[in-house]
Design an enzyme around this catalytic site. Structure first.
Site, PDB file in Angstrom:
ATOM      1  N   ASN A 153      39.599  33.719  39.830  1.00  7.35           N
ATOM      2  CA  ASN A 153      38.286  33.535  40.465  1.00  7.35           C
ATOM      3  C   ASN A 153      37.147  33.658  39.463  1.00  7.35           C
ATOM      4  O   ASN A 153      36.157  32.945  39.539  1.00  7.35           O
ATOM      5  CB  ASN A 153      38.074  34.566  41.572  1.00  7.35           C
ATOM      6  CG  ASN A 153      38.923  34.318  42.781  1.00  7.35           C
ATOM      7  OD1 ASN A 153      39.238  33.190  43.099  1.00  7.35           O
ATOM      8  ND2 ASN A 153      39.310  35.377  43.462  1.00  7.35           N
ATOM      9  N   CYS A 154      37.280  34.584  38.531  1.00 11.32           N
ATOM     10  CA  CYS A 154      36.214  34.820  37.561  1.00 11.32           C
ATOM     11  C   CYS A 154      35.996  33.615  36.641  1.00 11.32           C
ATOM     12  O   CYS A 154      34.944  33.475  36.030  1.00 11.32           O
ATOM     13  CB  CYS A 154      36.502  36.069  36.732  1.00 11.32           C
ATOM     14  SG  CYS A 154      38.065  36.000  35.852  1.00 11.32           S
TER      15      CYS A 154
END
Length: 74
Positions: A43-44
């Site tokens: 996600n990052c």
């Protein structure tokens, strides 16, 4: 029969939770429900992909169900 845990949603912490539960209790039955093909992705890294810093979307994909099942049966 041992403990059973059902986790709904793999991507937002579900896969991490399943892995941690497995380390704590090898006999626990863990069921992870995810509607997408991948149960975990970075996600990052999404802002970098959207910003075209990361060119290949596959670089963000971390875990498929088949891999996690194979690890579980070892």
């Amino acid at each position: 029969m041992g403990n059973k845990t059902v986790i709904i949603g793999g991507v937002a912490g579900g896969a991490t939770t399943a892995a941690r539960l497995r380390r704590r209790d090898e006999k626990r039955q863990i069921i992870l429900l995810e509607r997408g093909e991948y149960i975990s992705y970075a996600n990052c890294g999404l802002p970098y992909y959207i910003g075209d810093v990361i060119k290949n979307r596959d670089s963000l994909l971390l875990q498929k169900p088949e891999v996690m099942k194979a690890v579980q049966s070892m």
